[in-house]
Design a protein around this motif. Structure first.
Motif, PDB file in Angstrom:
ATOM      1  N   LEU A  61      43.336  57.320  35.616  1.00  0.00           N
ATOM      2  CA  LEU A  61      41.831  55.968  35.781  1.00  0.00           C
ATOM      3  C   LEU A  61      41.402  55.746  36.733  1.00  0.00           C
ATOM      4  O   LEU A  61      42.401  55.243  37.971  1.00  0.00           O
ATOM      5  N   LYS A  62      40.183  55.642  37.427  1.00  0.00           N
ATOM      6  CA  LYS A  62      39.484  55.534  38.325  1.00  0.00           C
ATOM      7  C   LYS A  62      38.624  54.123  38.654  1.00  0.00           C
ATOM      8  O   LYS A  62      37.836  54.254  37.247  1.00  0.00           O
ATOM      9  N   VAL A  63      39.249  53.187  39.420  1.00  0.00           N
ATOM     10  CA  VAL A  63      38.098  52.145  39.505  1.00  0.00           C
ATOM     11  C   VAL A  63      37.075  51.214  40.200  1.00  0.00           C
ATOM     12  O   VAL A  63      38.754  51.550  41.416  1.00  0.00           O
ATOM     13  N   LYS A  64      36.453  50.577  40.374  1.00  0.00           N
ATOM     14  CA  LYS A  64      36.049  49.980  41.972  1.00  0.00           C
ATOM     15  C   LYS A  64      35.952  48.700  41.375  1.00  0.00           C
ATOM     16  O   LYS A  64      35.100  48.116  40.167  1.00  0.00           O
ATOM     17  N   VAL A  65      37.069  47.724  42.297  1.00  0.00           N
ATOM     18  CA  VAL A  65      36.932  46.111  42.141  1.00  0.00           C
ATOM     19  C   VAL A  65      34.984  46.048  42.468  1.00  0.00           C
ATOM     20  O   VAL A  65      34.553  46.062  43.937  1.00  0.00           O
ATOM     21  N   VAL A  66      34.277  44.983  41.868  1.00  0.00           N
ATOM     22  CA  VAL A  66      33.574  44.378  42.081  1.00  0.00           C
ATOM     23  C   VAL A  66      33.480  42.758  42.745  1.00  0.00           C
ATOM     24  O   VAL A  66      32.409  42.250  43.149  1.00  0.00           O
ATOM     25  N   LYS A  67      34.471  41.777  41.537  1.00  0.00           N
ATOM     26  CA  LYS A  67      33.842  41.191  42.097  1.00  0.00           C
ATOM     27  C   LYS A  67      35.630  40.337  41.991  1.00  0.00           C
ATOM     28  O   LYS A  67      36.383  41.063  41.207  1.00  0.00           O
ATOM     29  N   VAL A  68      36.261  40.029  42.298  1.00  0.00           N
ATOM     30  CA  VAL A  68      37.845  39.065  42.993  1.00  0.00           C
ATOM     31  C   VAL A  68      37.526  37.836  42.296  1.00  0.00           C
ATOM     32  O   VAL A  68      36.654  37.218  43.648  1.00  0.00           O
ATOM     33  N   SER A  69      38.258  37.406  41.806  1.00  0.00           N
ATOM     34  CA  SER A  69      38.387  35.513  40.824  1.00  0.00           C
ATOM     35  C   SER A  69      39.849  34.730  41.059  1.00  0.00           C
ATOM     36  O   SER A  69      40.628  36.097  40.813  1.00  0.00           O
ATOM     37  N   GLU A  70      39.661  33.848  41.846  1.00  0.00           N
ATOM     38  CA  GLU A  70      41.211  33.590  41.618  1.00  0.00           C
ATOM     39  C   GLU A  70      41.742  33.505  40.051  1.00  0.00           C
ATOM     40  O   GLU A  70      43.231  34.160  40.135  1.00  0.00           O
ATOM     41  N   TYR A  71      41.173  33.070  39.298  1.00  0.00           N
ATOM     42  CA  TYR A  71      41.351  32.917  37.870  1.00  0.00           C
ATOM     43  C   TYR A  71      40.414  33.662  36.570  1.00  0.00           C
ATOM     44  O   TYR A  71      38.738  33.504  36.750  1.00  0.00           O
ATOM     45  N   ALA A  72      41.320  34.761  36.719  1.00  0.00           N
ATOM     46  CA  ALA A  72      40.876  35.719  35.394  1.00  0.00           C
ATOM     47  C   ALA A  72      40.867  35.039  33.622  1.00  0.00           C
ATOM     48  O   ALA A  72      42.301  35.602  34.265  1.00  0.00           O
ATOM     49  N   THR A  73      40.616  35.129  32.675  1.00  0.00           N
ATOM     50  CA  THR A  73      40.859  35.384  31.659  1.00  0.00           C
ATOM     51  C   THR A  73      40.465  37.189  30.592  1.00  0.00           C
ATOM     52  O   THR A  73      39.647  37.158  31.352  1.00  0.00           O
ATOM     53  N   LYS A  74      41.038  36.341  29.872  1.00  0.00           N
ATOM     54  CA  LYS A  74      40.511  38.210  28.986  1.00  0.00           C
ATOM     55  C   LYS A  74      39.349  38.346  28.796  1.00  0.00           C
ATOM     56  O   LYS A  74      39.005  39.599  28.715  1.00  0.00           O
ATOM     57  N   ASP A  75      38.106  37.195  29.335  1.00  0.00           N
ATOM     58  CA  ASP A  75      37.237  37.300  28.532  1.00  0.00           C
ATOM     59  C   ASP A  75      36.386  37.713  29.289  1.00  0.00           C
ATOM     60  O   ASP A  75      35.241  38.403  29.464  1.00  0.00           O
ATOM     61  N   THR A  76      36.989  37.331  30.651  1.00  0.00           N
ATOM     62  CA  THR A  76      36.381  37.887  31.837  1.00  0.00           C
ATOM     63  C   THR A  76      36.394  38.581  33.031  1.00  0.00           C
ATOM     64  O   THR A  76      35.948  39.152  33.647  1.00  0.00           O
ATOM     65  N   ALA A  77      37.699  39.664  32.625  1.00  0.00           N
ATOM     66  CA  ALA A  77      38.317  40.060  33.448  1.00  0.00           C
ATOM     67  C   ALA A  77      37.607  41.326  33.306  1.00  0.00           C
ATOM     68  O   ALA A  77      37.363  42.180  34.961  1.00  0.00           O
ATOM     69  N   ALA A  78      36.735  41.852  32.253  1.00  0.00           N
ATOM     70  CA  ALA A  78      36.073  43.152  33.093  1.00  0.00           C
ATOM     71  C   ALA A  78      35.101  43.155  33.518  1.00  0.00           C
ATOM     72  O   ALA A  78      34.743  44.220  34.453  1.00  0.00           O
ATOM     73  N   GLU A  79      34.587  41.994  34.290  1.00  0.00           N
ATOM     74  CA  GLU A  79      33.631  42.046  35.400  1.00  0.00           C
ATOM     75  C   GLU A  79      33.855  42.419  36.584  1.00  0.00           C
ATOM     76  O   GLU A  79      32.974  42.149  36.873  1.00  0.00           O
ATOM     77  N   GLY A  80      35.344  42.782  36.739  1.00  0.00           N
ATOM     78  CA  GLY A  80      35.554  41.908  38.072  1.00  0.00           C
ATOM     79  C   GLY A  80      36.010  43.856  38.393  1.00  0.00           C
ATOM     80  O   GLY A  80      35.873  44.173  40.252  1.00  0.00           O
ATOM     81  N   TYR A  81      35.357  45.010  37.595  1.00  0.00           N
ATOM     82  CA  TYR A  81      35.791  45.965  38.423  1.00  0.00           C
ATOM     83  C   TYR A  81      34.313  46.913  37.221  1.00  0.00           C
ATOM     84  O   TYR A  81      33.973  46.696  36.467  1.00  0.00           O
ATOM     85  N   THR A  82      34.275  48.088  37.907  1.00  0.00           N
ATOM     86  CA  THR A  82      33.328  49.226  37.009  1.00  0.00           C
ATOM     87  C   THR A  82      34.627  50.602  36.858  1.00  0.00           C
ATOM     88  O   THR A  82      35.133  50.864  38.090  1.00  0.00           O
ATOM     89  N   VAL A  83      34.025  50.973  36.084  1.00  0.00           N
ATOM     90  CA  VAL A  83      34.643  52.145  35.461  1.00  0.00           C
ATOM     91  C   VAL A  83      34.317  53.793  36.606  1.00  0.00           C
ATOM     92  O   VAL A  83      33.240  53.644  36.380  1.00  0.00           O
ATOM     93  N   GLU A  84      35.015  53.844  37.831  1.00  0.00           N
ATOM     94  CA  GLU A  84      34.609  55.750  37.686  1.00  0.00           C
ATOM     95  C   GLU A  84      35.349  56.397  37.391  1.00  0.00           C
ATOM     96  O   GLU A  84      35.888  57.160  36.953  1.00  0.00           O
ATOM     97  N   GLU A  85      34.052  58.020  37.474  1.00  0.00           N
ATOM     98  CA  GLU A  85      34.202  59.012  36.454  1.00  0.00           C
ATOM     99  C   GLU A  85      34.841  59.832  38.217  1.00  0.00           C
ATOM    100  O   GLU A  85      35.327  59.638  39.454  1.00  0.00           O
TER     101      GLU A  85
END
Length: 63
Positions: free
Chosen positions: A39-63
């Protein structure tokens, strides 16, 4: 599990094997080699506090 994966060299950040203590930064490309499909992912946002609902906003999946 994350510590064991790093120790085994299965986590690569920006082309280099990562240590468990690595501080992830925006723009990092992380390769996770567990199981059959890497699995390859690119970090787009780092947050001090992430919940399971917002965690997916921090990365994108690369092909």
């Amino acid at each position: 599990v994350a510590n064991e994966a790093c120790d085994a060299g299965r986590i690569v950040v920006n082309g280099k094997v990562a240590r468990a203590s690595y501080d992830v930064k925006e723009g990092d490309l992380i390769e996770i080699n567990l199981g059959q499909r890497p699995l390859k992912v690119k970090v787009v946002k780092v947050s001090e506090y992430a919940t399971k609902d917002t965690a997916a906003e921090g990365y994108t999946v690369e092909e």
